[in-house]
Write a protein that holds these residues in place. Structure first.
Motif, short mmCIF file in Angstrom:
data_model
loop_
_atom_site.label_atom_id
_atom_site.label_comp_id
_atom_site.label_asym_id
_atom_site.label_seq_id
_atom_site.Cartn_x
_atom_site.Cartn_y
_atom_site.Cartn_z
N TYR B 331 -82.22 49.94 45.77
CA TYR B 331 -81.90 50.59 44.99
C TYR B 331 -83.10 50.63 44.15
O TYR B 331 -82.99 51.70 43.20
N LEU B 332 -83.87 49.61 44.33
CA LEU B 332 -86.02 50.02 43.69
C LEU B 332 -86.57 51.44 43.98
O LEU B 332 -87.07 51.77 43.68
N GLN B 333 -85.80 51.95 45.22
CA GLN B 333 -86.51 52.79 45.55
C GLN B 333 -85.62 54.27 44.89
O GLN B 333 -85.24 55.17 45.16
N GLY B 334 -84.59 53.76 44.50
CA GLY B 334 -83.52 55.10 43.91
C GLY B 334 -82.41 55.44 44.78
O GLY B 334 -82.61 56.83 44.43
N ASN B 335 -82.64 55.16 45.78
CA ASN B 335 -81.17 55.57 46.25
C ASN B 335 -79.78 55.31 46.08
O ASN B 335 -79.08 55.30 46.62
N VAL B 336 -79.50 54.64 45.53
CA VAL B 336 -78.53 53.68 44.55
C VAL B 336 -78.12 53.98 43.33
O VAL B 336 -79.68 53.61 42.57
N GLY B 337 -77.21 54.62 43.12
CA GLY B 337 -77.92 54.99 41.56
C GLY B 337 -77.16 54.10 40.83
O GLY B 337 -76.97 52.66 41.00
N GLN B 338 -77.58 54.13 39.31
CA GLN B 338 -77.84 52.40 38.54
C GLN B 338 -76.09 52.80 37.99
O GLN B 338 -75.93 51.47 37.86
N ARG B 339 -75.70 53.58 37.71
CA ARG B 339 -74.60 53.75 37.66
C ARG B 339 -73.76 52.58 38.20
O ARG B 339 -72.26 51.90 38.34
N THR B 340 -73.61 53.24 40.04
CA THR B 340 -72.55 52.65 41.02
C THR B 340 -73.68 50.80 41.19
O THR B 340 -72.90 49.96 41.11
N MET B 341 -74.75 50.75 40.77
CA MET B 341 -75.28 49.28 41.38
C MET B 341 -74.47 48.51 39.82
O MET B 341 -74.07 47.06 39.77
N HIS B 342 -74.77 49.18 38.48
CA HIS B 342 -73.79 48.33 37.40
C HIS B 342 -72.32 48.08 37.75
O HIS B 342 -71.51 46.99 37.72
N LYS B 343 -71.93 49.20 38.48
CA LYS B 343 -70.40 49.02 39.23
C LYS B 343 -70.38 47.71 39.68
O LYS B 343 -69.35 46.62 39.62
N TYR B 344 -70.67 47.40 40.69
CA TYR B 344 -71.34 46.31 41.44
C TYR B 344 -71.37 44.87 40.81
O TYR B 344 -70.68 43.79 41.66
N GLU B 345 -72.06 45.30 40.17
CA GLU B 345 -72.64 44.38 39.91
C GLU B 345 -71.37 43.42 39.07
O GLU B 345 -70.89 42.70 39.09
N GLN B 346 -70.25 44.73 37.89
CA GLN B 346 -69.20 44.19 37.28
C GLN B 346 -68.44 43.89 38.44
O GLN B 346 -67.61 42.29 38.37
N GLU B 347 -68.60 44.00 39.41
CA GLU B 347 -67.10 43.53 40.19
C GLU B 347 -68.09 42.78 40.88
O GLU B 347 -67.09 41.56 41.03
N SER B 348 -69.11 42.42 41.36
CA SER B 348 -69.18 40.80 41.37
C SER B 348 -69.14 39.69 40.63
O SER B 348 -68.73 38.51 41.28
N LYS B 349 -69.23 39.83 39.96
CA LYS B 349 -69.00 39.21 38.84
C LYS B 349 -68.10 38.65 38.45
O LYS B 349 -67.74 37.92 38.16
#
Lengths: 385, 712
Positions: B331-349
């Protein structure tokens, strides 16, 4: 198996009349019979008759045949026993000395004549006729993409199906391929469970796998059963036992049978007892190698010193065609028993028996350490070389 | 006189160590075979020495010579080197040092000798070290500046050799010859420095090393033939097509160009890209390759100016935070998009597992997410400053060690993740934990460089003491496993907060005591193994799946050799010899664990092999007839130990006993293995990476081994 009649001389010569009931009895018979015995059984033969006018008619006749056994073949899958030999008693249909092959049929009695009924065989007959020892068990050993469906009876483990499906690895954008493959795999396993297991006989179904495959599968199975309203599965839901195993290969069945939750269910089935004994032997080999020996030479040497506490023998050794060799093992078994040792005869059709077969088929746990056996052996070895 | 002898003896030791350091896993120091006085030793016939030599054949050692100071018996070696220094310095009087300094001096001398060989006398070295106050770099520089000419002279022949070897492609038998040859060299060189010994043997080490670009061979459905290959990356447009021009049809060129514009992205992107290519229709007659391409030049052009490719496996105890750490890094390297990460965050929450959000980057199946456990290897690519890294995230749970092994078998280097939280480290490190087992496994599978990431330090307030304590414990252990101190770096970090992953930490409590590299920098500094492109093609199939459209794709690691468009490859096993055609392969014969190889040099198909194994710390001994799981590359097969041939001495390799009854823990032995169906195996001496395997039973690793002989 039922024992109808028994007539044995003091010197061990005699006959027995037996009726096999089911597949497993065929396996026992296979182990009881040796080459050179005489077998009398009924069989159906097609007979051609020529009338005086020259016209011939053929008819099927059930007749009794007595042969001297020359070859015995056992089909594990179908539990069929087929015996080849020369006719020794002439009757109206069968000539003296003619070669015939007899398939033994369930529920038809046969008579077996032996020159020598040894203790091991007699015990085997006794065991086979004991109706109490019936705990049929089914086991599904699986891992991602590989599953074995086996039936475990007291004397046999029979493979019913092997399912091998290629499941793509994770990490692709869409997971559908993987999911599809997994679903297909589960479908196949489920189908073979339904096809091969008779839930009226089977007392428990073990589902063993590493990780979560077993849980996933069981969930799938039950969900599917509810959807398709499969009464059979739903009614027998409590027969399923989930057990951990380290892999999905057949030999991890041994591990499964060692599991305490399973042994509790199996109670005193032969399979469980064998597994336990073998496990004991292995542990002993690890902790105190001077008290655990395998290989006939070593074991015999230990026996000479009356050192054997538990003897583990595979039944395949008693099927040996070499009479002397067979006698050697029988003597060993008798000796150990005389000296108060415990003898466990393993079924070579069980996984534990298979393993024992791999390690020469005979092993012993000793009462006291005998390091000299190995040293002696070592000295011998260097002499040979 | 004594001095000469001593130097000779020293070299014997070197050889002795070269041959063994690869193979010694965990055991205690045992140098008991040296009861003879040093001067006499070489005149006395020593069976073990001969054995060492013989066994050295299986261990191409070039790269290992640096490892001469074997970690396993580091202490013993140290004292030895001290002793050595005393002999050497008959003319040089060493200043009196405190015991502490003495030890420091000894270890630095060892280091220097690793690097420089023995061309400097003990006195010279000691002097330099002392003047530079035990600073390794400084003294090294000083020494090199002092006499740069002998150094270059020495490295010259080495370089020449290397070039020569690349010019003519090796065949397997060539490789063997080469090995034996180099072996004789050892003897000739024995009076000289270790450095010169290295030249021939590094030759040997090169043979089996291979690129590990994950490649994809497609077998598209449209008529024609030819499997085609996309290499992991095509960075240089012009050069590449230029070099390719001679041997590729115009259509082909077209397709290449379109591909070469692709920046390196994830795996699937490549797939897509490849599918765009128009399949070339080339009739492939009996000839295997249309034209011989100058692969080496092309390889150099592609790799030389681009970034190097490194395969990295991430291992460690379950819940040490491997996936989270790597997910966060990606993620920090920019290989994972901001949006995807956001999605993961929401879903995992939503499912109440917010701490798993980064792990979800790598754990993408439902099963893994709902259980919060990695089950199978996840593969991703990312770039660091100087490398393109294929990341393999391994599962930590003990049930999934088979999966972990398939991943580790593909790796060049590893990151070992350790949980630093209270009790976390201990749980993973004590007997039941996977930290130990994983470390042993990766070492046995040929990984020699390790970055140890001490994770979750945030949970212990970034305590330096905790870090040091763990580092100390691990260092002790890793030494016994066979990792050299120089090849292991320790990095404190936190996967969840992202501290010290890519950028140096801003956390004060960490900054106050830690000045070293970040995780990414550490990974970037790992050395690249040699790749041997000129060997016959070997590619182990790791995955079989349907590409887009109706193409079947196989993916795996290209172990040796190279593949170009229109190559015909042989698919083994299955018994069938199959030329991979565009529509020629029946998907049902493609299996994970199969090998694609050069039809002129097919990989041997075997059912019975002889192998040298090292038995780990096990409770139930290995006996004849034991049924084990045989782990080899991506394959796991049931196998049987057919025969226990001999029990070997752990360090010398000398036969202790023939036909042993059982193999107890921590022993070495030669055994015969039998498989239920034919497998593709290579001898260790031919293909270093394809000759290693692991044996497991009942969920624990029993032994690691090398294929020494193919019997059937």
């Amino acid at each position: 198996m039922k024992l109808i009649h028994k007539e044995i001389d003091r010197d061990g010569r005699g006959k027995m009349v037996l009726v096999p009931d089911e597949g497993e009895d065929m396996w026992h018979t296979y182990n009881i019979m040796t080459e050179g015995d005489r077998l009398r059984a009924t069989t159906i033969r097609k007979v051609q008759q020529e009338s005086a006018t020259g016209s011939s008619t053929s008819s099927r006749v059930r007749t009794t045949i007595t042969i001297r056994v020359e070859a015995i073949t056992f089909d594990t899958g179908a539990c069929m026993l087929r015996v080849k030999g020369r006719n020794v008693e002439e009757n109206q249909y069968i000539k003296m000395g003619a070669y015939h092959t007899v398939d033994l049929e369930p529920n038809r009695k046969f008579t077996l004549f032996k020159e020598q009924w040894d203790s091991v065989t007699l015990e085997r007959v006794e065991n086979a006729c004991d109706p109490a020892k019936h705990a049929d068990l089914a086991a599904v050993v699986m891992q991602d993409g590989l599953a074995f469906v086996c039936l475990i009876t007291s004397a046999m483990t029979v493979d019913r199906a092997k399912i091998d499906v290629n499941i793509p690895k994770k990490g692709k954008a869409d997971d559908t391929q993987r999911k599809k493959a997994v679903a297909k795999f589960f479908d196949l396993v489920m189908a073979s469970i339904l096809r091969h297991l008779n839930f009226e006989i089977v007392k428990a179904v073990l589902i063993a796998s590493p990780g979560f495959v077993k849980d996933q599968f069981f969930e799938y199975l039950m969900r599917n059963a509810v959807q398709t309203d499969n009464k059979l599965l739903l009614e027998n839901k409590n027969k399923f036992v989930l057990v951990h195993s380290s892999s999905g290969f057949r030999h991890s069945l041994r591990e499964v049978l060692e599991d305490p939750t399973v042994t509790a269910r199996l109670a005193d089935t032969k399979a469980a007892g064998e597994t336990k004994a073998l496990q004991q032997f292995m542990t002993m080999l690890g902790t105190d190698p001077d008290r655990a020996y395998y290989g006939i030479k070593h074991v015999e040497r230990a026996n000479d010193s009356l050192a054997i506490e538990t003897l583990l023998v595979s039944d395949s050794l008693f099927r040996s065609q070499d009479l002397d060799e067979r006698r050697r093992y029988v003597r060993l078994v008798d000796n150990v028993k005389e000296n108060g040792g415990d003898v466990k005869i393993f079924s070579s059709l069980h996984v534990s028996g298979e393993q024992l077969d791999q390690m020469t088929g005979v092993a012993a746990i000793l009462r006291f350490p005998m390091p000299e056996i190995e040293e002696e052996d070592h000295a011998l070895d260097s002499d040979e070389e | 006189m004594s001095r000469h002898r001593d130097v000779r003896k020293l070299d014997y030791d070197e050889e002795y160590n070269q041959a063994y350091d690869e193979d010694v896993y965990g055991h205690s120091v045992d140098d008991g075979d040296y009861g003879v006085s040093p001067g006499m030793e070489e005149y006395i016939y020593n069976r073990s020495r001969d054995n060492t030599q013989g066994f050295g054949l299986y261990f191409p050692t070039g790269e290992d010579i640096k490892e001469e100071e074997e970690a396993v018996n580091g202490t013993a070696r140290k004292s030895e080197s001290l002793q050595r220094s005393r002999h050497d310095s008959s003319s040089y009087v060493k200043p009196l040092l405190s015991p502490e300094d003495e030890v420091r001096l000894a270890s630095i001398l060892d280091e220097l000798r690793n690097i420089l060989g023995d061309k400097y006398s003990e006195g010279e070295l000691t002097e330099t070290v002392l003047t530079h106050k035990f600073e390794l770099d400084a003294s090294l520089n000083a020494l090199l500046n002092k006499t740069s000419s002998p150094a270059t002279a020495q490295s010259l022949p080495q370089r020449e050799k290397r070039v020569r070897s690349r010019d003519k492609p090796f065949t397997a038998s060539d490789g063997v010859k080469q090995l034996t040859l180099s072996h004789n060299h050892h003897r000739d060189y024995k009076g000289e420095s270790a450095q010169s010994c290295k030249a021939p043997s590094s030759e040997a080490s090169k043979l089996p090393r291979q690129p590990a670009a994950p490649i994809v061979v497609t077998t598209p459905a449209k008529g024609g033939s030819t499997p085609r290959v996309v290499r992991g990356f095509n960075v240089h447009d012009a050069e590449e097509s230029g070099a390719a021009e001679n041997n590729l049809g115009s259509q082909e060129r077209e397709s290449k160009r379109s591909r070469s514009n692709t920046p390196v992205r994830g795996w699937k992107d490549k797939d897509k890209e490849r599918d765009k290519d128009t399949p070339t229709v080339t009739k492939t007659p009996a000839k295997i390759r249309d034209k011989a391409v100058d692969v080496l030049t092309e390889y150099k052009e592609q790799r030389g100016s681009g970034k190097d490719l490194l395969n990295l496996v991430v291992v460690g105890h379950v819940d040490a935070g491997k996936s989270t750490l790597m997910g966060h890094l990606l993620y920090l390297q920019g290989n994972v998009g901001q949006r995807t990460m956001h999605k993961y965050e929401q879903e995992s929450k939503k499912v109440g597992k917010q701490s798993f959000m980064y792990a979800w980057v790598l754990d993408d199946t439902d099963e893994e997410r709902s259980r919060g456990i990695t089950v199978d290897i996840a593969q991703r690519m990312f770039e660091s400053e100087s490398k393109i890294i294929t990341l393999l995230d391994a599962p930590g749970h003990r049930d999934f060690i088979p999966n972990m092994i398939t991943g580790a078998a593909r790796a060049d280097v590893a990151v070992l993740v350790v949980d630093a939280s209270k009790g976390g480290f201990e749980a993973g490190f004590e007997s039941g934990g996977q930290t130990r087992e994983h470390a042993i496994l990766i070492r046995s599978l040929g990984v020699s460089q390790l970055a140890v990431s001490i994770n979750k330090l945030d949970s212990v307030e970034w305590s330096e003491e905790r870090f040091k304590n763990i580092k100390h414990n691990l260092r002790q252990f890793l030494k016994t496993v066979g990792f050299k101190d120089a090849d292991v770096v320790y990095i404190p970090c936190s996967g969840l907060t992202g501290e010290n992953l890519v950028k140096p930490s801003t956390e004060e409590r960490l900054c106050s005591w830690y000045k070293g590299p970040t995780l990414l920098q550490a990974i970037d500094q790992l050395k690249l193994p040699e790749r041997g492109i000129s060997r016959p093609v070997r590619m182990c199939v790791n995955d079989v799946y349907k590409g887009q459209g109706s193409n079947m794709c196989v993916s795996g690691r290209l172990d040796t050799g190279y593949v170009q468009n229109s190559d015909r490859l042989l698919l083994l096993p299955q018994g069938d010899v199959i030329t991979v055609k565009i529509s020629g392969v029946d998907p049902s014969v493609l299996h994970i664990g199969d090998f694609l190889c050069d039809p002129t040099h097919p990989i041997p198909l075997v059912t019975r092999v002889q192998a040298r194994i090292v038995v780990f710390n096990i409770t139930v001994p290995v006996i004849k007839g034991a049924q084990v799981d045989f782990h080899y590359q991506a394959v796991t097969e049931p196998a049987k130990i057919r025969k226990l041939v001999s029990h070997l001495h752990k360090t010398t390799g000398q036969i202790v006993k023939n036909k042993p009854r059982a193999l107890v823990k921590n022993t070495a032995a030669i055994v015969e293995l039998e498989f239920t169906r034919p497998l593709c195996l290579e001898l260790f001496r031919d293909f270093k990476e394809l000759g290693r395997f692991m044996l497991r039973t009942g969920g624990s690793t029993v032994a690691a081994g090398l294929v020494t002989q193919i019997l059937e």
